[in-house]
Design a protein around this motif. Structure first.
Motif, PDB file in Angstrom:
ATOM      1  N   PRO B  38       6.213  -3.657   1.347  1.00  0.00           N
ATOM      2  CA  PRO B  38       5.623  -2.158   0.757  1.00  0.00           C
ATOM      3  C   PRO B  38       4.523  -1.858  -0.043  1.00  0.00           C
ATOM      4  O   PRO B  38       3.923  -2.720  -0.084  1.00  0.00           O
ATOM      5  CB  PRO B  38       6.043  -2.214  -0.926  1.00  0.00           C
ATOM      6  CG  PRO B  38       7.088  -3.955  -0.596  1.00  0.00           C
ATOM      7  CD  PRO B  38       6.741  -4.545   1.048  1.00  0.00           C
ATOM      8  N   ILE B  39       4.034  -0.448   0.068  1.00  0.00           N
ATOM      9  CA  ILE B  39       3.064   0.062   0.250  1.00  0.00           C
ATOM     10  C   ILE B  39       2.289  -0.392  -0.483  1.00  0.00           C
ATOM     11  O   ILE B  39       1.036  -0.638  -0.652  1.00  0.00           O
ATOM     12  CB  ILE B  39       2.635   1.482   0.695  1.00  0.00           C
ATOM     13  CG1 ILE B  39       1.465   2.242   1.058  1.00  0.00           C
ATOM     14  CG2 ILE B  39       3.526   2.024  -1.025  1.00  0.00           C
ATOM     15  CD1 ILE B  39       1.610   3.394   1.991  1.00  0.00           C
ATOM     16  N   GLU B  44      -2.395  -1.921  -4.187  1.00  0.00           N
ATOM     17  CA  GLU B  44      -3.350  -2.398  -5.320  1.00  0.00           C
ATOM     18  C   GLU B  44      -3.713  -3.425  -4.959  1.00  0.00           C
ATOM     19  O   GLU B  44      -5.308  -3.555  -5.235  1.00  0.00           O
ATOM     20  CB  GLU B  44      -1.836  -3.924  -6.592  1.00  0.00           C
ATOM     21  CG  GLU B  44      -0.771  -2.697  -6.533  1.00  0.00           C
ATOM     22  CD  GLU B  44       0.371  -3.474  -7.613  1.00  0.00           C
ATOM     23  OE1 GLU B  44       0.400  -4.806  -6.698  1.00  0.00           O
ATOM     24  OE2 GLU B  44       1.302  -2.604  -7.276  1.00  0.00           O
ATOM     25  N   ARG B  45      -3.997  -4.334  -3.500  1.00  0.00           N
ATOM     26  CA  ARG B  45      -5.076  -5.056  -3.226  1.00  0.00           C
ATOM     27  C   ARG B  45      -6.425  -4.637  -2.480  1.00  0.00           C
ATOM     28  O   ARG B  45      -7.276  -5.222  -2.749  1.00  0.00           O
ATOM     29  CB  ARG B  45      -4.359  -6.418  -2.360  1.00  0.00           C
ATOM     30  CG  ARG B  45      -4.809  -7.243  -1.606  1.00  0.00           C
ATOM     31  CD  ARG B  45      -5.483  -8.282  -3.014  1.00  0.00           C
ATOM     32  NE  ARG B  45      -3.912  -8.674  -3.193  1.00  0.00           N
ATOM     33  CZ  ARG B  45      -3.216  -9.812  -2.978  1.00  0.00           C
ATOM     34  NH1 ARG B  45      -3.715  -9.651  -1.590  1.00  0.00           N
ATOM     35  NH2 ARG B  45      -1.856 -10.033  -3.593  1.00  0.00           N
ATOM     36  N   ALA B  46      -6.193  -3.273  -2.144  1.00  0.00           N
ATOM     37  CA  ALA B  46      -7.089  -2.417  -1.597  1.00  0.00           C
ATOM     38  C   ALA B  46      -7.901  -2.041  -2.706  1.00  0.00           C
ATOM     39  O   ALA B  46      -9.468  -2.549  -3.045  1.00  0.00           O
ATOM     40  CB  ALA B  46      -6.489  -1.280  -0.626  1.00  0.00           C
ATOM     41  N   THR B  80      10.184  -4.912  -6.904  1.00  0.00           N
ATOM     42  CA  THR B  80       9.780  -6.091  -6.472  1.00  0.00           C
ATOM     43  C   THR B  80       9.144  -6.814  -7.623  1.00  0.00           C
ATOM     44  O   THR B  80       8.451  -7.814  -7.434  1.00  0.00           O
ATOM     45  CB  THR B  80       9.114  -6.639  -5.372  1.00  0.00           C
ATOM     46  OG1 THR B  80       7.661  -5.846  -5.238  1.00  0.00           O
ATOM     47  CG2 THR B  80       9.527  -5.915  -4.304  1.00  0.00           C
ATOM     48  N   GLY B  81       8.186  -5.911  -8.688  1.00  0.00           N
ATOM     49  CA  GLY B  81       7.700  -6.906  -9.772  1.00  0.00           C
ATOM     50  C   GLY B  81       6.249  -6.322  -9.051  1.00  0.00           C
ATOM     51  O   GLY B  81       5.732  -6.286  -8.173  1.00  0.00           O
ATOM     52  N   PRO B  82       5.251  -6.574 -10.415  1.00  0.00           N
ATOM     53  CA  PRO B  82       3.917  -6.744 -10.057  1.00  0.00           C
ATOM     54  C   PRO B  82       3.482  -8.189  -9.128  1.00  0.00           C
ATOM     55  O   PRO B  82       3.532  -8.416  -9.416  1.00  0.00           O
ATOM     56  CB  PRO B  82       3.378  -6.009 -11.291  1.00  0.00           C
ATOM     57  CG  PRO B  82       3.780  -7.248 -11.907  1.00  0.00           C
ATOM     58  CD  PRO B  82       5.866  -7.354 -11.429  1.00  0.00           C
ATOM     59  N   VAL B  83       2.117  -7.470  -8.318  1.00  0.00           N
ATOM     60  CA  VAL B  83       2.144  -9.408  -7.308  1.00  0.00           C
ATOM     61  C   VAL B  83       0.332  -9.151  -8.038  1.00  0.00           C
ATOM     62  O   VAL B  83      -0.131  -8.401  -8.401  1.00  0.00           O
ATOM     63  CB  VAL B  83       1.579  -8.727  -5.951  1.00  0.00           C
ATOM     64  CG1 VAL B  83       0.933  -9.721  -5.556  1.00  0.00           C
ATOM     65  CG2 VAL B  83       3.145  -8.557  -5.121  1.00  0.00           C
ATOM     66  N   CYS B  84       0.438 -10.840  -8.384  1.00  0.00           N
ATOM     67  CA  CYS B  84      -0.589 -11.246  -9.146  1.00  0.00           C
ATOM     68  C   CYS B  84      -1.779 -12.286  -8.397  1.00  0.00           C
ATOM     69  O   CYS B  84      -0.537 -13.610  -7.792  1.00  0.00           O
ATOM     70  CB  CYS B  84      -0.292 -12.209  -9.949  1.00  0.00           C
ATOM     71  SG  CYS B  84      -1.731 -12.668 -11.219  1.00  0.00           S
ATOM     72  N   CYS B  85      -2.428 -11.049  -7.647  1.00  0.00           N
ATOM     73  CA  CYS B  85      -3.526 -12.530  -6.667  1.00  0.00           C
ATOM     74  C   CYS B  85      -3.232 -14.112  -6.987  1.00  0.00           C
ATOM     75  O   CYS B  85      -3.749 -14.605  -8.454  1.00  0.00           O
ATOM     76  CB  CYS B  85      -4.668 -11.998  -6.784  1.00  0.00           C
ATOM     77  SG  CYS B  85      -5.267 -10.945  -5.489  1.00  0.00           S
ATOM     78  N   GLY B  86      -2.506 -14.608  -5.692  1.00  0.00           N
ATOM     79  CA  GLY B  86      -2.411 -16.291  -6.446  1.00  0.00           C
ATOM     80  C   GLY B  86      -1.788 -16.549  -6.733  1.00  0.00           C
ATOM     81  O   GLY B  86      -1.528 -18.360  -7.223  1.00  0.00           O
TER      82      GLY B  86
END
Lengths: 342, 342
Positions: B38-39, B44-46, B80-86
């Motif tokens: 998913p883009i 978000e990470r960029a 997929t919901g938000p991705v939280c680093c770690g």
């Protein structure tokens, strides 16, 4: 300093060749060494190799810079028979063992600084009634059946083994908390007294892939290795692990440790031979004297041919010399403690 | 050439970071790649990394030199919901698996040249009902439950494993003539077709120290490995062994082989990580498509931080590219044969 005694091991192999070639081309490297063998073994081989070597027969361990000294501990009457390059003989087997025994006893009696052993032909000795798997166990027996640890050391890496010449299937059952702890104590103690490392940093390999990944692939890390590490750390030994073996030998991590303790033969021998081939020295820790060894076999097919490298012998001598120098600078209590063991 | 598809693996780990940093600093290295994700995971990470990366959303696997293309194989409605680093999340687990599945199917359908996989968090996938130990087994299943071999390859060394993530105590019983032979065939075949080596030279490690020393330390060499080697040689496979593993990885001997087949995980992983740390690529042999992987984990604690190396990703892409180039130059029969498997 008393001399370093060198045993040539199997006389039909390249043990004598290594000593003779080293003396012929780099005599300085043997300046404090004395060979423990019948002088005839070296005379004949020197002749075969076409080397003009001045040999000296001495009555007790003694080094010389003028002659390559041979101390023959066998009785005058002992006949070992002729040595034929490449062909082992039952006649020489007892002489091989007698030389190793005499050299070890000379070390115990402080008449020699260390013993450096050449390669033996185990099957020949076994067939002649030698009741030990190899040098190491024999030397530990002569020292009063002391516990010992096999270590391989090069400039950049030292590995010590929890188990040695054992089928891999038998390794897991052989591991125990008490033996692991004993090994860690010996490695710690000898790194201090024989290598002058004040606070040795020791890494312990896991047995299983990824050190078991929290019990996912095997339980020896949880049941045996971790409890031994905890107890060793309580005793003040700076040991870390069990750690995944593949990571432990990667360049960033292996530099963090003065020695890596491995669960089995290939876990330690693979990385040291991959990284330091021909430079590694085999050391027996735990003995009340210094013992190093070449890391090659008898190479029977190359004895008398002259095309061999004696670099492993030189490395073993240098290592023994450095260990002796470190040792004589140690606290007297340690030496006193050792003397009690003898 | 169709694009190389990259799956980022666990989105809370450093998989997305590796791709973004590689594109930001060495876009040429991703010139023929398309990200299968998913883009939003990359956007978000960029942003978090402070990278000004031009991303492109594509409807099918497609590479571009202007934008870092993302192909999202999930349905429009999939959240997929938000991705939280770690911080891993069960919400993303099914998307991670769906991306790997879609990328593999694209390879099988020749819409992609290869799949390069980023690191997954196995425990998270397992808890979400993923029924495979890892990537490799899942991909082999998608390809029709084909037999496969795990290989680690660097510039100087290739190791292939007979067993992988298994307690060491279970390894001896797991070895069999048929599986050893099957592994040798796969390694031989893939070295020819994926690495353009006309007559691959393969070394096989013994299981036991000194390869058992003629049955002295274990019988697996005599009972399992030697018969498999004999049969493989009868089939025209140039394999030697079983050889003592410590000698096999020493510099003089390891150069004699294009690949070394090992009995267990650490036997192969120790030498390759000791000699080629950070440069080794994980390759799955035996699949009807090309799959390589980074050799590191998710490093959850470092996601979004920017202080990571993407060298392993680059190595995995380069390896996949080279394998594809070798492959398209192969004889058509092989491709026909493969097509039948799909």
């Amino acid at each position: 300093m008393p001399p370093i005694l060198i045993t040539v091991g199997e006389p039909a192999g390249i043990g004598p060749d290594c000593v003779l070639l080293a003396w012929a081309t780099a005599p300085e490297s043997l300046r404090d060494c004395c060979i423990c063998a019948p002088i005839a073994w070296l005379e004949e081989r020197a002749c075969q190799l076409g080397l003009d070597v001045r040999l000296g027969a001495v009555e007790k361990p003694e080094a010389s810079t003028d002659t390559l000294n041979c101390w023959n501990p066998l009785s005058q009457d002992a006949k070992t028979g002729p040595v034929c390059c490449g062909t082992t003989s039952a006649h020489t087997a007892s002489a091989v063992v007698a030389c190793i025994r005499a050299a070890a006893l000379a070390c115990i009696q402080k008449k020699a600084a260390a013993i450096v052993t050449g390669p033996i032909e185990k099957a020949v000795l076994r067939d002649s009634g030698f009741g030990f798997p190899g040098h190491t166990e024999f030397l530990a027996h002569l020292a009063g059946d002391v516990p010992f640890v096999m270590m391989l050391a090069s400039e950049n890496l030292r590995v010590a083994l929890l188990t040695t010449h054992l089928a891999l299937a038998d390794v897991p059952a052989e591991l125990s908390v008490s033996e692991t702890l004993q090994c860690l104590r010996i490695v710690h103690d000898d790194l201090q007294t024989r290598f002058s490392i004040a606070v040795p940093r020791i890494g312990l390999c896991g047995l299983n892939p990824h050190a078991g990944e929290a019990g996912h692939f095997g339980h020896e890390e949880i049941d045996v290795l971790a409890p031994a590490v905890a107890q060793a750390r309580d005793e003040g030994i700076n040991v870390h692990g069990p750690l995944p073996a593949d990571t432990l030998f990667s360049p960033p991590m292996r530099l963090e440790f003065d020695a890596v303790v491995c669960c089995y033969h290939d876990q330690g021998l693979i990385p040291i031979k991959a990284l330091s081939f021909g430079e590694a020295v085999n050391i027996t820790l735990g003995l009340p004297f210094i013992r190093t060894s070449v890391d090659h076999g008898t190479a029977l097919d190359r004895a008398g041919g002259g095309k061999i490298s004696y670099s492993s012998l030189i490395a073993a001598i240098q290592c023994a010399r450095a260990m002796h120098a470190a040792h004589v600078n140690q606290i007297p209590e340690r030496i006193a403690k050792e003397s009690q063991c003898i």
